[in-house]
Design an enzyme around this catalytic site. Structure first.
Site, short mmCIF file in Angstrom:
data_model
loop_
_atom_site.label_atom_id
_atom_site.label_comp_id
_atom_site.label_asym_id
_atom_site.label_seq_id
_atom_site.Cartn_x
_atom_site.Cartn_y
_atom_site.Cartn_z
CB CYS A 114 1.86 19.63 -67.33
SG CYS A 114 1.17 19.34 -65.70
CG HIS A 247 0.93 23.52 -68.52
ND1 HIS A 247 -0.29 22.88 -68.53
CD2 HIS A 247 1.45 23.33 -67.28
CE1 HIS A 247 -0.49 22.32 -67.35
NE2 HIS A 247 0.54 22.58 -66.57
CG ASN A 277 -1.92 22.37 -63.94
OD1 ASN A 277 -2.12 21.74 -64.98
ND2 ASN A 277 -0.74 22.43 -63.35
#
Ligand code: UT7
Length: 320
Positions: A114, A247, A277
């Site tokens: 990520c 993020h 996500n």
């Protein structure tokens, strides 16, 4: 003379299929209410069969290149952040290069889960500093739907597919003011896809597993730390941040980070409600949205921050 780089074009792409929390209620033992209150997620996009990370990357890249007012042939460097590549090799960056119809320029993948986009942007801006490249393409692209256990309610509700891209241009002034990257491999087991290909077979379990609450606490801690680190390095205060683009994993992580930094949520770009996500794609997807709707304007300070498997984390501070 120091050579800097500036983002001169952004683009993004989301697959057509939308999977809502209500859809998930029919697949696993969950509720829209649980997913929304614990994560802020309402829906995610899912790639079609045969639609790969390079395809998503191609659409996002074309939009970024168009926004930059250049053509693919101007791109001198390609960095693709992904954890869900099309295949073991060649890299998704090389596949993307061919789909863009160009050849010759360096192209490589960045694997930092990520944090992949901030790692990729950091690496590309260092390359740009050599003065060898006029334009670079940095992409985050993911098809997490392929590495999820769709029977595990604790993970399958959290992720989505998508891609975002930026074009960097060489400049005599920032642009990218700083980049701070970190990793601690001792946390490898906290978030992983513990499988690989061996002897023509899959060995291990190639599906995402995560210690959710440990990851949650770690993320809040390091997202505050990297923001402080970036501000100190640039002699800026928290009040100088015009836009925070963290993020997009969980709205509770994002809100906790904003609170610790004393930032109002009005200065934070969020897409987690609609995208879930998307790992390395989440930051460039959110960035593209805020650039295209006019929130991010020339002269503003934009702080990008990522955290993810590895563990990896980092920031990129930009003067827009
Ligand atoms: O991309 C980088 C990394 N990823 C992240 O940043 C994610 C970080 N972690 C998180 O976002 C949160 O920890 C989660 C959203 C994963 C979980 O939220 P939580 O508040 O930490 O919940 P929990 O793990 O403590 O689980 C609470 C309960 C459990 O039941 P019991 O043991 O209390 O009876 C779970 O079994 O919620 C249950 N649960 C669910 N219930 C309904 C877990 N998943 C679900 C679900 N629907 N989908």
């Amino acid at each position: 003379m120091t050579i800097y780089s500036r983002i001169v074009g952004t683009g993004s792409y989301l697959p057509a299929k939308v999977l809502t929390n209500r859809d998930l209620e029919r697949m696993v033992d969950t509720t829209d209410e649980w997913v929304f209150t614990r994560t802020g997620i309402r829906q995610r996009h899912v790639a079609a069969e045969g639609e790969n990370a390079s395809d998503l990357a191609l659409s996002a890249s074309r939009r970024a290149i168009e926004a930059a007012g250049i053509g693919p042939q101007n791109i001198g460097l390609i960095v693709v952040a992904t954890t869900t590549p099309d295949m073991v090799f060649p890299s998704t960056a090389c596949i993307l290069q061919a789909k863009l119809g160009i050849k010759g320029c360096p192209a490589f993948d960045m694997q930092a889960v990520c944090s992949g986009f901030v790692y990729g942007l950091g690496a590309a801006s260092q390359f740009m500093g050599t003065g060898q490249y006029k334009y670079a393409l940095v992409v985050g692209t993911e098809v997490y739907s392929r590495i999820l256990d769709w029977q595990d309610r604790s993970t399958c509700v959290l992720f989505g597919d998508g891609a975002g891209a930026v074009v960097l241009k060489q400049d005599s002034a920032p642009g990218i003011m700083s980049c701070h990257l970190h990793a601690d491999g001792s946390y490898a087991g906290m978030l992983s896809v513990p499988g690989t290909v061996s002897g023509g077979k899959i060995s291990g379990r190639p599906l995402l597993q995560m210690e959710g609450s440990t990851v949650f606490k770690f993320a809040v801690k390091v997202l505050e730390e990297v923001a402080e680190e970036a501000l100190a390095a640039n002699h800026l205060r928290k009040s100088n941040i015009d836009w925070l683009i963290p993020h997009q994993a969980n709205i509770r992580i994002i809100k906790a980070t904003a609170r610790r930094l004393g930032l109002s949520m009005e200065k934070v770009v969020t897409t987690v409600d609609r995208h879930a996500n998307t790992s390395a794609a989440s930051i460039p997807l959110a960035l593209d949205e805020a650039v295209r709707d006019g929130r991010i304007r020339s002269g503003q300070h934009v702080l990008l921050e990522g955290v993810g498997g590895g563990f990896t984390w980092g920031s990129v501070l930009i003067k827009w």
